[in-house]
Design a protein around this motif. Structure first.
Motif, mmCIF file in Angstrom:
data_model
loop_
_atom_site.group_PDB
_atom_site.id
_atom_site.type_symbol
_atom_site.label_atom_id
_atom_site.label_comp_id
_atom_site.label_asym_id
_atom_site.label_seq_id
_atom_site.Cartn_x
_atom_site.Cartn_y
_atom_site.Cartn_z
ATOM 1 N N VAL A 114 0.830 -1.214 0.000
ATOM 2 C CA VAL A 114 0.000 0.000 0.000
ATOM 3 C C VAL A 114 0.863 1.263 0.000
ATOM 4 O O VAL A 114 0.616 2.180 -0.791
ATOM 5 N N PRO A 115 1.898 1.369 0.858
ATOM 6 C CA PRO A 115 2.761 2.555 0.779
ATOM 7 C C PRO A 115 3.385 2.741 -0.600
ATOM 8 O O PRO A 115 3.480 3.860 -1.101
ATOM 9 N N LEU A 116 3.817 1.639 -1.221
ATOM 10 C CA LEU A 116 4.420 1.731 -2.547
ATOM 11 C C LEU A 116 3.410 2.257 -3.559
ATOM 12 O O LEU A 116 3.735 3.085 -4.424
ATOM 13 N N PHE A 117 2.167 1.797 -3.460
ATOM 14 C CA PHE A 117 1.109 2.265 -4.357
ATOM 15 C C PHE A 117 0.851 3.754 -4.159
ATOM 16 O O PHE A 117 0.765 4.520 -5.131
ATOM 17 N N ILE A 118 0.749 4.178 -2.898
ATOM 18 C CA ILE A 118 0.443 5.578 -2.601
ATOM 19 C C ILE A 118 1.572 6.499 -3.060
ATOM 20 O O ILE A 118 1.333 7.547 -3.668
ATOM 21 N N VAL A 119 2.810 6.103 -2.793
ATOM 22 C CA VAL A 119 3.944 6.952 -3.158
ATOM 23 C C VAL A 119 4.125 7.017 -4.670
ATOM 24 O O VAL A 119 4.632 8.010 -5.194
ATOM 25 N N SER A 120 3.686 5.981 -5.391
ATOM 26 C CA SER A 120 3.882 5.928 -6.844
ATOM 27 C C SER A 120 2.762 6.599 -7.626
ATOM 28 O O SER A 120 3.015 7.220 -8.665
ATOM 29 N N ILE A 121 1.531 6.481 -7.152
ATOM 30 C CA ILE A 121 0.391 6.832 -7.985
ATOM 31 C C ILE A 121 0.317 8.326 -8.293
ATOM 32 O O ILE A 121 0.073 8.734 -9.431
ATOM 33 N N TYR A 122 0.551 9.167 -7.310
ATOM 34 C CA TYR A 122 0.438 10.611 -7.546
ATOM 35 C C TYR A 122 1.551 11.148 -8.451
ATOM 36 O O TYR A 122 1.270 11.918 -9.380
ATOM 37 N N PRO A 123 2.813 10.777 -8.231
ATOM 38 C CA PRO A 123 3.850 11.203 -9.180
ATOM 39 C C PRO A 123 3.609 10.685 -10.596
ATOM 40 O O PRO A 123 3.888 11.391 -11.567
ATOM 41 N N LEU A 124 3.090 9.451 -10.717
ATOM 42 C CA LEU A 124 2.820 8.903 -12.038
ATOM 43 C C LEU A 124 1.738 9.707 -12.745
ATOM 44 O O LEU A 124 1.860 10.026 -13.942
ATOM 45 N N ILE A 125 0.679 10.052 -12.022
ATOM 46 C CA ILE A 125 -0.389 10.869 -12.600
ATOM 47 C C ILE A 125 0.159 12.208 -13.069
ATOM 48 O O ILE A 125 -0.123 12.672 -14.183
ATOM 49 N N PHE A 126 0.971 12.823 -12.207
ATOM 50 C CA PHE A 126 1.537 14.126 -12.546
ATOM 51 C C PHE A 126 2.461 14.027 -13.764
ATOM 52 O O PHE A 126 2.422 14.884 -14.670
ATOM 53 N N LEU A 127 3.300 12.987 -13.801
ATOM 54 C CA LEU A 127 4.228 12.824 -14.918
ATOM 55 C C LEU A 127 3.501 12.613 -16.244
ATOM 56 O O LEU A 127 3.875 13.196 -17.268
ATOM 57 N N ILE A 128 2.470 11.781 -16.228
ATOM 58 C CA ILE A 128 1.719 11.529 -17.462
ATOM 59 C C ILE A 128 1.050 12.803 -17.946
ATOM 60 O O ILE A 128 1.079 13.128 -19.145
ATOM 61 N N LYS A 129 0.443 13.551 -17.022
ATOM 62 C CA LYS A 129 -0.180 14.823 -17.400
ATOM 63 C C LYS A 129 0.854 15.801 -17.961
ATOM 64 O O LYS A 129 0.619 16.463 -18.972
ATOM 65 N N TYR A 130 1.989 15.883 -17.306
ATOM 66 C CA TYR A 130 3.011 16.846 -17.707
ATOM 67 C C TYR A 130 3.686 16.457 -19.017
ATOM 68 O O TYR A 130 3.968 17.324 -19.871
ATOM 69 N N MET A 131 3.943 15.156 -19.199
ATOM 70 C CA MET A 131 4.719 14.699 -20.347
ATOM 71 C C MET A 131 3.898 14.460 -21.601
ATOM 72 O O MET A 131 4.453 14.429 -22.706
ATOM 73 N N THR A 132 2.585 14.281 -21.478
ATOM 74 C CA THR A 132 1.752 13.948 -22.640
ATOM 75 C C THR A 132 1.898 14.933 -23.799
ATOM 76 O O THR A 132 2.057 14.507 -24.958
ATOM 77 N N PRO A 133 1.848 16.246 -23.586
ATOM 78 C CA PRO A 133 2.012 17.169 -24.731
ATOM 79 C C PRO A 133 3.361 16.995 -25.433
ATOM 80 O O PRO A 133 3.425 17.081 -26.674
ATOM 81 N N TYR A 134 4.430 16.744 -24.678
ATOM 82 C CA TYR A 134 5.747 16.584 -25.285
ATOM 83 C C TYR A 134 5.853 15.246 -26.012
ATOM 84 O O TYR A 134 6.520 15.152 -27.054
ATOM 85 N N ILE A 135 5.212 14.225 -25.469
ATOM 86 C CA ILE A 135 5.177 12.929 -26.158
ATOM 87 C C ILE A 135 4.454 13.061 -27.492
ATOM 88 O O ILE A 135 4.915 12.555 -28.529
ATOM 89 N N LYS A 136 3.337 13.748 -27.464
ATOM 90 C CA LYS A 136 2.551 13.956 -28.678
ATOM 91 C C LYS A 136 3.345 14.729 -29.727
ATOM 92 O O LYS A 136 3.345 14.377 -30.916
ATOM 93 N N ASP A 137 4.045 15.773 -29.296
ATOM 94 C CA ASP A 137 4.849 16.571 -30.234
ATOM 95 C C ASP A 137 5.976 15.737 -30.845
ATOM 96 O O ASP A 137 6.307 15.906 -32.025
ATOM 97 N N SER A 138 6.551 14.841 -30.053
ATOM 98 C CA SER A 138 7.646 14.011 -30.569
ATOM 99 C C SER A 138 7.174 13.084 -31.674
ATOM 100 O O SER A 138 7.839 12.938 -32.717
ATOM 101 N N TYR A 139 6.036 12.465 -31.468
ATOM 102 C CA TYR A 139 5.507 11.534 -32.469
ATOM 103 C C TYR A 139 4.968 12.253 -33.696
ATOM 104 O O TYR A 139 4.914 11.668 -34.785
ATOM 105 N N GLN A 140 4.553 13.497 -33.539
ATOM 106 C CA GLN A 140 3.992 14.249 -34.665
ATOM 107 C C GLN A 140 5.017 15.162 -35.336
ATOM 108 O O GLN A 140 4.665 15.915 -36.237
#
Length: 248
Positions: A114-140
């Motif tokens: 449970v601690p591993l899940f809690i510590v991982s989930i919020y940074p992962l959400i933030f990273l995906i939100k932050y990185m998605t526009p740059y990922i999209k630009d790279s592929y396009q």
């Protein structure tokens, strides 16, 4: 005040201080903090790479819905998520006698899942939100489209172009992700009674003067910031390598 500061700095770099720090580190289960954060960072980065690789398979509508869902999930308080997991685990145990998650631990037998899940989930959400526009630009980008038209495989382009192209943006944010994990770990250590560096840092407030709490505060802060400094240097070296490779 000045004399106390000078005396503390002199004591900081003594052999006796290192011995005391090593003993205290083991007593408070200090390795637990680094183990959870280390595993969390590894899981977060792996899932981000996995998401990046399969990004072209997602439709724009699917990505938009996913980002909206992640934003809603990010707004959930850590306390609420932890209490919900506790409640869910207890209900399942009462109904089936199956103990899904270890929701209360000790420094000798700390909870991990449970601690591993809690510590991982919020940074992962933030990273995906932050990185998605740059990922999209790279592929396009014109470079990626042109290289694909020449017959270069997606796998080769992913590691030779997409990842190096995303690295500067990841470098910019990953250190703050680490600091966010440190913040969440303070709650985790208290809630799950696991001990750890942050628990030790908090306990310095109630230490008697003869135990030199100001010295222990500096020691704990140094240990907490050491991975941050190592990660900063490592990312700088990788950045230099990536830039030199791209320039060739």
């Amino acid at each position: 005040m000045w004399n106390t500061s000078i005396e503390t700095m002199e004591q900081l770099f003594t052999y006796a201080n290192f011995l005391d720090l090593s003993t205290t580190y083991q007593q408070i289960n200090g390795s637990y903090t680094f183990e959870i954060i280390g595993m969390s960072l590894s899981i977060t980065l792996f899932l981000l790479v996995f998401y990046t690789y399969f990004f072209p398979k997602f439709k724009n509508r699917t990505i938009k819905k996913m980002i909206d869902y992640l934003e809603d999930s990010e707004s959930l308080p850590v306390v609420g998520v932890v209490l919900s997991i506790h409640w869910f685990s207890v209900m399942i145990y009462k109904a089936t006698s199956i103990y899904l998650f270890k929701t209360v631990g000790t420094p000798r037998e700390p909870a991990v899942v449970v601690p591993l899940f809690i510590v991982s989930i919020y940074p992962l959400i933030f990273l995906i939100k932050y990185m998605t526009p740059y990922i999209k630009d790279s592929y396009q980008s014109n470079y990626f489209i042109f290289a694909q038209s020449l017959g270069y495989s997606k796998f080769k382009l992913f590691f030779s172009y997409v990842i190096p192209n995303l690295f500067p943006f990841l470098e910019r944010i990953i250190k703050f992700i680490y600091l966010e994990m440190i913040t969440v770990m303070l709650f985790i250590e208290i809630q799950f009674n696991t001990g750890g560096l942050l628990t030790g840092l908090r306990n310095t407030q109630i230490m008697p003067a003869e135990f030199k709490p100001q010295l222990m505060v500096i020691n704990f802060l140094f240990l907490l910031l050491l991975p941050y400094l190592i990660m900063s240097i490592l990312f700088k070296l990788i950045h230099v390598f990536v830039v030199s490779k791209i320039s060739k």
